[in-house]
Design an enzyme around this catalytic site. Structure first.
Site: not given
Length: 431
Positions: A257, A330
């Site tokens: 992330h 993702d």
């Protein structure tokens, strides 16, 4: 499920209602008794041109414009408690104020729900039904991340099941399947038809900040069995499952992330450690596989993350493992995938690498425009685009979405969510 029949469903009904003859069975034009028919060899039904009839997916695909096909690839997060809630966030991000208007503007193929979309059972049911109505002739994939445990986007409404690590520790495959089935049943009652679960990573780095307890464990064989059982449980619930994060996010101390992890496994180590759970998921019939924003030099020396790697998504996942379902990225707003390219180029490269579903682009207008322009220029061939749209439509058809547009019932959901049986299962899973 919705009692209203969508465009694709009407087409199916029309094609299957062609049994009207010219007169009573057994009669001849002169009113005499017909002679017994001569024996014939059964043949597949054909179209007037002598070709086999098109499948529902083929018929839907043939009626779609280029813009509608491109829209099918995208799954952003939208803002608002209902499909018609005005949101400055939607306006700023997408140039349209309500979820319904964003869906119509981009011909979206899917939406992902987060906790800000979740207030009450009736509200979520109204939201998902409203978004499906806004989608028009091609119903949407409505997804969420309901892994249970640490990542549970719908926890405000759903049964509190233990996460994968706790279930994995029991070594009980039946329990893994039952929890997945119960989770899927509750999601489906809310109008959600795709879960980004189960996690198929093997968590062999105890410092891993992004996987950790989200994985079933650190033993590849056990994780593989648990993942396969969970996939079967989601299938029991008639909801799409997603194995993530390919080719394996378990051995890193970097969070994708916020950074770009590098996995230093050799090809042999990947085969032994990371691959087994994904192989097991595919053998169990998993509907989708999510890519990881990780660099895996021994699988692809380009330095690009797996999400943008044709060698990994097409070479390994498609060709070596034989997966022909939907490949999802993702979230494309994560820093792990945004280190080298802009938001438009990321979307184009993901498609060229083999991805079908582009999850949460950081800049939807830019990404949508870039993919559309790439198709028009020939950089992404129309055949390549059709391959992805066909996979997405095939997934929708497998869940009945093209036959009968979906609708959830707040009354039915109230009887399913946190039911006595599910609470009892959760207690058993927690030990």
């Amino acid at each position: 499920m919705l009692r209203r029949i969508g465009t694709a469903g009407l087409l199916v009904a029309a094609l299957t209602a062609c049994g009207i003859g010219d007169g009573p069975a057994g009669a001849t034009p002169t009113g005499g008794k017909a002679a017994p028919p001569a024996p014939t060899t059964p043949t597949a039904p054909t179209s007037p041109a002598g070709r086999p009839p098109a499948s529902t997916v083929e018929r839907v695909l043939a009626k779609m414009s280029l813009e509608e096909k491109v829209g099918q690839l995208f799954m952003p997060v939208l803002y608002g408690a209902s499909a018609h809630t005005t949101s400055g966030e939607n306006q700023a991000r997408y140039g349209a104020q309500t979820p319904a208007k964003v869906i119509a503007k981009y011909h979206l193929g899917g939406v992902i729900l987060f906790p800000h979309n979740v207030k009450s059972t009736g509200q979520v049911v109204g939201l998902t039904n409203g978004m499906q109505r806004a989608a028009g002739k091609v119903p949407m994939l409505i997804a969420t991340d309901q892994e249970n445990g640490l990542v549970s986007r719908m926890s405000a409404l759903m049964t509190d099941f233990p996460g994968a690590s706790e279930i994995g520790a029991t070594k009980d495959l039946t329990l893994s399947r039952e929890v997945a089935r119960a989770t899927g049943t509750e999601l489906r009652a809310l109008g959600v038809n795709l879960d980004f679960a189960p996690v198929a990573d093997v968590n062999i780095d105890p410092r891993n900040p992004v996987i950790g307890k989200r994985a079933f464990g650190d033993d590849p064989a056990r994780v593989a069995k648990m993942v396969a059982a969970a996939v079967k449980g989601f299938k029991d619930a008639k909801i799409a499952a997603t194995a993530k994060h390919f080719p394996g996010h378990g051995d890193t101390s970097v969070d994708s992330h916020t950074g770009l992890p590098v996995i230093k496994h050799t090809r042999a180590q990947w085969e032994r450690i990371d691959a087994p759970p994904f192989k097991a998921a595919i053998e169990a019939g998993v509907d989708a596989v999510m890519s990881a924003h990780i660099v895996f030099p021994k699988l692809d020396s380009s330095g690009d993350p797996a999400t943008l790697s044709k060698a990994i998504l097409t070479g390994l996942l498609r060709k070596k493992l034989g997966f022909d379902g939907v490949i999802s990225t993702d979230a494309l707003n994560m820093e792990g995938v945004r280190k080298k390219y802009n938001d438009g180029e990321i979307a184009v490269r993901a498609v060229l690498a083999g991805a079908d579903l582009l999850l949460m682009p950081n800049d939807l207008p830019k990404a949508h425009h870039a993919v559309l322009a790439a198709v028009k220029s020939g950089r992404i061939s129309k055949q390549r685009l059709d391959e992805s749209v066909t996979r997405l439509l095939t997934l929708k058809q497998s869940k009945g979405l093209l036959t009968k547009a979906p609708v959830a019932s707040a009354d039915e959901a109230a009887g399913v969510l946190r039911s006595a049986g599910h609470r009892k299962l959760a207690a058993r899973a927690a030990g």
